[in-house]
Design a protein around this motif. Sequence first.
Motif, PDB file in Angstrom:
ATOM      1  N   PHE A  82       0.753   9.510   2.919  1.00  0.00           N
ATOM      2  CA  PHE A  82      -0.875   9.596   3.787  1.00  0.00           C
ATOM      3  C   PHE A  82      -1.621   9.323   2.557  1.00  0.00           C
ATOM      4  CE2 PHE A  82       1.729  11.854   6.440  1.00  0.00           C
ATOM      5  CZ  PHE A  82       1.097  11.707   7.709  1.00  0.00           C
ATOM      6  N   LEU A  83      -2.103   9.755   1.375  1.00  0.00           N
ATOM      7  CA  LEU A  83      -2.245   9.649   0.124  1.00  0.00           C
ATOM      8  C   LEU A  83      -3.042   7.809  -0.407  1.00  0.00           C
ATOM      9  CD1 LEU A  83      -3.870  10.722  -1.543  1.00  0.00           C
ATOM     10  CD2 LEU A  83      -2.606  11.016  -3.685  1.00  0.00           C
ATOM     11  N   ALA A  84      -1.350   8.024  -0.580  1.00  0.00           N
ATOM     12  CA  ALA A  84      -0.886   6.286  -0.730  1.00  0.00           C
ATOM     13  C   ALA A  84      -2.434   5.434   0.077  1.00  0.00           C
ATOM     14  CB  ALA A  84      -0.007   5.306  -0.206  1.00  0.00           C
ATOM     15  N   TRP A  85      -2.084   5.769   1.386  1.00  0.00           N
ATOM     16  CA  TRP A  85      -2.563   4.619   2.455  1.00  0.00           C
ATOM     17  C   TRP A  85      -3.933   4.640   2.469  1.00  0.00           C
ATOM     18  CZ3 TRP A  85      -0.687   0.866   4.962  1.00  0.00           C
ATOM     19  CH2 TRP A  85      -1.804   0.616   6.559  1.00  0.00           C
ATOM     20  N   GLU A  86      -4.127   5.843   2.800  1.00  0.00           N
ATOM     21  CA  GLU A  86      -5.897   6.724   2.522  1.00  0.00           C
ATOM     22  C   GLU A  86      -6.621   5.769   1.070  1.00  0.00           C
ATOM     23  OE1 GLU A  86      -8.872  10.188   2.186  1.00  0.00           O
ATOM     24  OE2 GLU A  86      -6.434  10.353   2.005  1.00  0.00           O
ATOM     25  N   VAL A  87      -6.287   5.853   0.108  1.00  0.00           N
ATOM     26  CA  VAL A  87      -6.960   5.323  -1.418  1.00  0.00           C
ATOM     27  C   VAL A  87      -6.772   4.197  -1.885  1.00  0.00           C
ATOM     28  CG1 VAL A  87      -5.987   7.708  -2.134  1.00  0.00           C
ATOM     29  CG2 VAL A  87      -4.924   5.321  -3.138  1.00  0.00           C
TER      30      VAL A  87
ATOM     31  N   ILE B 218      -3.469   5.547  -9.714  1.00  0.00           N
ATOM     32  CA  ILE B 218      -4.606   6.597 -11.120  1.00  0.00           C
ATOM     33  C   ILE B 218      -6.272   5.148 -10.396  1.00  0.00           C
ATOM     34  CG2 ILE B 218      -5.579   7.043 -13.239  1.00  0.00           C
ATOM     35  CD1 ILE B 218      -2.632   7.383 -14.070  1.00  0.00           C
ATOM     36  N   ALA B 219      -6.352   4.538 -10.425  1.00  0.00           N
ATOM     37  CA  ALA B 219      -7.766   3.369 -10.616  1.00  0.00           C
ATOM     38  C   ALA B 219      -7.797   3.623  -9.053  1.00  0.00           C
ATOM     39  CB  ALA B 219      -6.920   2.078 -10.456  1.00  0.00           C
ATOM     40  N   LEU B 220      -6.962   3.816  -7.982  1.00  0.00           N
ATOM     41  CA  LEU B 220      -7.944   4.085  -6.853  1.00  0.00           C
ATOM     42  C   LEU B 220      -7.519   5.578  -6.396  1.00  0.00           C
ATOM     43  CD1 LEU B 220      -5.736   1.635  -5.159  1.00  0.00           C
ATOM     44  CD2 LEU B 220      -8.195   1.174  -5.457  1.00  0.00           C
ATOM     45  N   LEU B 221      -7.703   6.422  -7.419  1.00  0.00           N
ATOM     46  CA  LEU B 221      -7.618   7.549  -5.997  1.00  0.00           C
ATOM     47  C   LEU B 221      -8.529   8.218  -6.344  1.00  0.00           C
ATOM     48  CD1 LEU B 221      -4.968  10.005  -8.720  1.00  0.00           C
ATOM     49  CD2 LEU B 221      -4.799   9.408  -6.548  1.00  0.00           C
TER      50      LEU B 221
ATOM     51  N   ARG C  78       1.027  -1.403   0.160  1.00  0.00           N
ATOM     52  CA  ARG C  78       0.192  -0.407   0.030  1.00  0.00           C
ATOM     53  C   ARG C  78       0.960   1.750   0.325  1.00  0.00           C
ATOM     54  NH1 ARG C  78      -4.551  -0.956   4.547  1.00  0.00           N
ATOM     55  NH2 ARG C  78      -5.522   1.575   3.703  1.00  0.00           N
ATOM     56  N   LEU C  79       2.168   0.857   0.817  1.00  0.00           N
ATOM     57  CA  LEU C  79       2.813   2.552   0.913  1.00  0.00           C
ATOM     58  C   LEU C  79       3.710   2.828   0.001  1.00  0.00           C
ATOM     59  CD1 LEU C  79       3.875   2.308   4.640  1.00  0.00           C
ATOM     60  CD2 LEU C  79       2.057   3.871   4.082  1.00  0.00           C
ATOM     61  N   PHE C  80       4.048   1.967  -1.412  1.00  0.00           N
ATOM     62  CA  PHE C  80       4.437   2.110  -1.912  1.00  0.00           C
ATOM     63  C   PHE C  80       4.107   2.967  -3.318  1.00  0.00           C
ATOM     64  CE2 PHE C  80       7.876  -1.143  -1.337  1.00  0.00           C
ATOM     65  CZ  PHE C  80       8.883  -0.369  -1.640  1.00  0.00           C
TER      66      PHE C  80
END
Length: 289
Positions: A180-185, A271-274, A163-165
Amino acid sequence: MVKLPVFDVLGQAFAAPFKFAWPLLPFYILSAAVGLSLFSLVAPPGAFLGTEEMVTVEGTSGYVLFGVLVLVYLIFTSTAVLTHRVVADVDHKWRLAWPVVRYFLIAIGLLLIGMAYALLCFFFVWAFVGFDKGFEMDATSLDPGTGVAVAVFALVGIVIGSRLFLALPAAALQRPDSIFLAWEVSKGSTLRLLGAWLLYFFLVIVISLVVGFVVGGSEILMENSEQAGGAGNGAAGGFLGAMSAGWLIANVLSNYFLTVVGAAFLTYSLIALLPNGKSSPQIKADAAD
């Protein structure tokens, strides 16, 4: 909540080296040439092939070596950053200076997070078995309970890392609070991300084995040809030259392919998870512009 489309992301990632060969392939070749030229200033020529130990050229200080290595790393990093930006089709794709620095800092941050997690795992495992006993143990003397604990910690670390990558492409696209964005989405797609990573590594290993088989066969053929005809013979020399060029091209193209696939995989996943982000940020709105 949007779920990660695993096969769609992987399909787009493995098509990216062909779809974006321009401008990524020329930029990759240029970056590699500049990076290796700088590296050659502080390392012996054999270091490229592993035939020489990694030592500095006489008279070169350790600080100079460290500075050159950091610069070379940033040059190669620029290829990944440009890949993220080209794949995402952001505005001003070639504005790489700050995205590369941000990418570098986020990579260091992820490394520190990984080191902190590893130390935490070691602390708990060693506390569980007893510190005196723990420092005398090695991988072959772990009891079943401790082995299970280590495996669980490793699995949790892999899940967290998957997730963090996503913070890497977020940094290249100049998103604030990339980690934080990576973890959230990625919340809600943890298992899908893990499965995508496993499929990605499986495909990369298969491709690497095929390329390694071809390149290895070429090396053996070159050695046999040199022993049979000698490089002094005109025909043999021309054949060896062609084989050497083919070997070099195969290595450059395979490294380019794997570099772009890895960066594109992370970008397409982000992009898919944004849409899962609180503000559902649009990719085209480059934060720095």
